[in-house]
Scaffold this motif. Sequence first.
Motif, PDB file in Angstrom:
ATOM      1  N   LYS A 288       0.874  -1.171   0.000  1.00 52.39           N
ATOM      2  CA  LYS A 288       0.000   0.000   0.000  1.00 52.39           C
ATOM      3  C   LYS A 288       0.905   1.213   0.000  1.00 52.39           C
ATOM      4  O   LYS A 288       1.727   1.397   0.910  1.00 52.39           O
ATOM      5  CB  LYS A 288      -0.909  -0.009   1.225  1.00 52.39           C
ATOM      6  CG  LYS A 288      -1.726   1.248   1.364  1.00 52.39           C
ATOM      7  CD  LYS A 288      -2.982   0.980   2.161  1.00 52.39           C
ATOM      8  CE  LYS A 288      -3.320   2.148   3.037  1.00 52.39           C
ATOM      9  NZ  LYS A 288      -4.622   1.981   3.691  1.00 52.39           N
TER      10      LYS A 288
ATOM     11  N   LYS B 225       1.588   5.174   0.025  1.00 52.15           N
ATOM     12  CA  LYS B 225       1.049   6.490   0.364  1.00 52.15           C
ATOM     13  C   LYS B 225       1.498   7.499  -0.691  1.00 52.15           C
ATOM     14  O   LYS B 225       2.682   7.542  -1.046  1.00 52.15           O
ATOM     15  CB  LYS B 225       1.559   6.916   1.744  1.00 52.15           C
ATOM     16  CG  LYS B 225       1.043   6.032   2.888  1.00 52.15           C
ATOM     17  CD  LYS B 225      -0.444   6.230   3.129  1.00 52.15           C
ATOM     18  CE  LYS B 225      -0.887   5.573   4.440  1.00 52.15           C
ATOM     19  NZ  LYS B 225      -2.344   5.725   4.652  1.00 52.15           N
TER      20      LYS B 225
ATOM     21  N   ASP C 141     -12.003   5.933   2.739  1.00 52.88           N
ATOM     22  CA  ASP C 141     -11.509   5.707   4.110  1.00 52.88           C
ATOM     23  C   ASP C 141     -11.997   6.859   4.993  1.00 52.88           C
ATOM     24  O   ASP C 141     -12.983   6.716   5.720  1.00 52.88           O
ATOM     25  CB  ASP C 141      -9.980   5.581   4.088  1.00 52.88           C
ATOM     26  CG  ASP C 141      -9.388   5.363   5.478  1.00 52.88           C
ATOM     27  OD1 ASP C 141     -10.137   5.347   6.458  1.00 52.88           O
ATOM     28  OD2 ASP C 141      -8.148   5.208   5.593  1.00 52.88           O
TER      29      ASP C 141
ATOM     30  N   ASP D  72      -2.857   5.069  -1.651  1.00 56.94           N
ATOM     31  CA  ASP D  72      -3.675   5.819  -0.690  1.00 56.94           C
ATOM     32  C   ASP D  72      -3.226   7.277  -0.666  1.00 56.94           C
ATOM     33  O   ASP D  72      -2.109   7.580  -0.241  1.00 56.94           O
ATOM     34  CB  ASP D  72      -3.548   5.205   0.709  1.00 56.94           C
ATOM     35  CG  ASP D  72      -4.502   5.827   1.728  1.00 56.94           C
ATOM     36  OD1 ASP D  72      -5.216   6.797   1.368  1.00 56.94           O
ATOM     37  OD2 ASP D  72      -4.550   5.344   2.867  1.00 56.94           O
TER      38      ASP D  72
ATOM     39  N   GLU E 139      -7.272   4.601  -2.677  1.00 55.60           N
ATOM     40  CA  GLU E 139      -8.002   4.912  -1.453  1.00 55.60           C
ATOM     41  C   GLU E 139      -8.038   6.426  -1.244  1.00 55.60           C
ATOM     42  O   GLU E 139      -7.021   7.114  -1.393  1.00 55.60           O
ATOM     43  CB  GLU E 139      -7.243   4.227  -0.298  1.00 55.60           C
ATOM     44  CG  GLU E 139      -8.058   3.994   0.946  1.00 55.60           C
ATOM     45  CD  GLU E 139      -7.219   3.261   1.989  1.00 55.60           C
ATOM     46  OE1 GLU E 139      -6.565   2.247   1.666  1.00 55.60           O
ATOM     47  OE2 GLU E 139      -7.209   3.733   3.132  1.00 55.60           O
TER      48      GLU E 139
ATOM     49  N   ASN F 294      -4.838   9.689   1.034  1.00 57.33           N
ATOM     50  CA  ASN F 294      -5.248  10.354   2.284  1.00 57.33           C
ATOM     51  C   ASN F 294      -5.786  11.764   2.042  1.00 57.33           C
ATOM     52  O   ASN F 294      -5.369  12.728   2.682  1.00 57.33           O
ATOM     53  CB  ASN F 294      -4.091  10.393   3.290  1.00 57.33           C
ATOM     54  CG  ASN F 294      -3.796   9.036   3.889  1.00 57.33           C
ATOM     55  OD1 ASN F 294      -2.783   8.408   3.565  1.00 57.33           O
ATOM     56  ND2 ASN F 294      -4.686   8.535   4.729  1.00 57.33           N
TER      57      ASN F 294
ATOM     58  N   LYS G 206     -12.283   0.607   9.950  1.00 64.27           N
ATOM     59  CA  LYS G 206     -11.265   0.494  10.998  1.00 64.27           C
ATOM     60  C   LYS G 206     -11.953   0.440  12.357  1.00 64.27           C
ATOM     61  O   LYS G 206     -12.864   1.248  12.614  1.00 64.27           O
ATOM     62  CB  LYS G 206     -10.310   1.699  10.964  1.00 64.27           C
ATOM     63  CG  LYS G 206      -9.493   1.794   9.688  1.00 64.27           C
ATOM     64  CD  LYS G 206      -8.611   3.039   9.686  1.00 64.27           C
ATOM     65  CE  LYS G 206      -7.860   3.140   8.367  1.00 64.27           C
ATOM     66  NZ  LYS G 206      -7.178   4.442   8.221  1.00 64.27           N
TER      67      LYS G 206
HETATM   68 MG    MG Z   1      -6.363   5.186   4.275  1.00 64.10          MG
END
Ligand code: MG
Length: 338
Positions: free
Chosen positions: A153, A155, A230, A179, A205, A181, A252
């Motif tokens: 994964k 970032k 997310d 991801d 994501e 974010n 989560k």
């Molecule tokens: Mg995430």
Amino acid sequence: MMHIDAKPIDLTLTVPFRISRGVQHTSPNVIVQINNNEHIGYGEAAPDEYYGETQETVLACVALFAGNLGNDPFTLEDIMERLDKIIRLNPAAKAAVDMALYDIVGKILNIPLYKLLGLNPAHAAHTSFTLGLDTPVNMAKKALLARDYPILKVKVGTRHDIDIIKAIRDVSSAIIRVDANAGWTPKEAIKNINALAPYNIEFVEQPIAAHDLAGLKLIRDNVSIPIIADESCVTVEDIPRISGHVDGINIKLMKCGGIGHALKMIHVARAHNLLVMIGCMIESSLAITAAAHLTPLVDYADLDGHLLINDDPYTGVTVEKGKLVLPDAPGLGVKARS
Ligand code: MG
């Protein structure tokens, strides 16, 4: 009467962990212990300031919860409803209590959590291994060091995201998940995601800001890689709202308030034809193992928080070439590392 205690614990990241909105060197978590006659249940909170929690708020919540747990750990639904009436939100504090209660229930029945939930441990998911933000060259180096993990994964959320993915793809044939974010605008997201298409990306994501559901829909309509929410999907109430705007959600325990709430989210997501992923914060093997027990129900797992710290106080789930191997000891199956 069940008795609850809490102690703060600062987990240290092996390397500083950078995402689009900042860098983290330690994770200030809280370990919770609930005593019920001869059984002890353990839980962990990994509070995230992004969602309004700190070590201090978790400790304050546990003090509020003490005296309100009753004397029957099997009445989990009643207990969690009571905690919701005592104080709103504070999901990480509630997740710690919830997982400690499941731990006790499993120990009383002498069965592991997956069995209590009717799940087959052979169907536990493979976890991704997360590469924090860095220069493209350094992220390729990190990918080489992570070659035991079949899923990475990555970032992103910078000006050189395509260079990052290209550099990693040059040295790795792993499955790559991305991801951002919330680091891109919708326009940047569409441009970047389409530019990433040749690099065989499994999904992207949270490309954009959490509140921008229309933007998520716009992105989904203009790219071919699946989009997972997310930050935009925190609790079960978010699912009907986000359905139709994304392809899946990242659940989560620390966002939704524990195993009971995560189960509800999984089933509601399925009813909305969404892909389901279980993710984590920076957590020790205690909270990671609790989440791992749910993975036979989901499509994707990102449960690597315990692999990113150098002072994990617990043992529980293990990872073999990315596959989560669930412990079969009663309850969560977590033990203090000796
Ligand atoms: Mg995430």
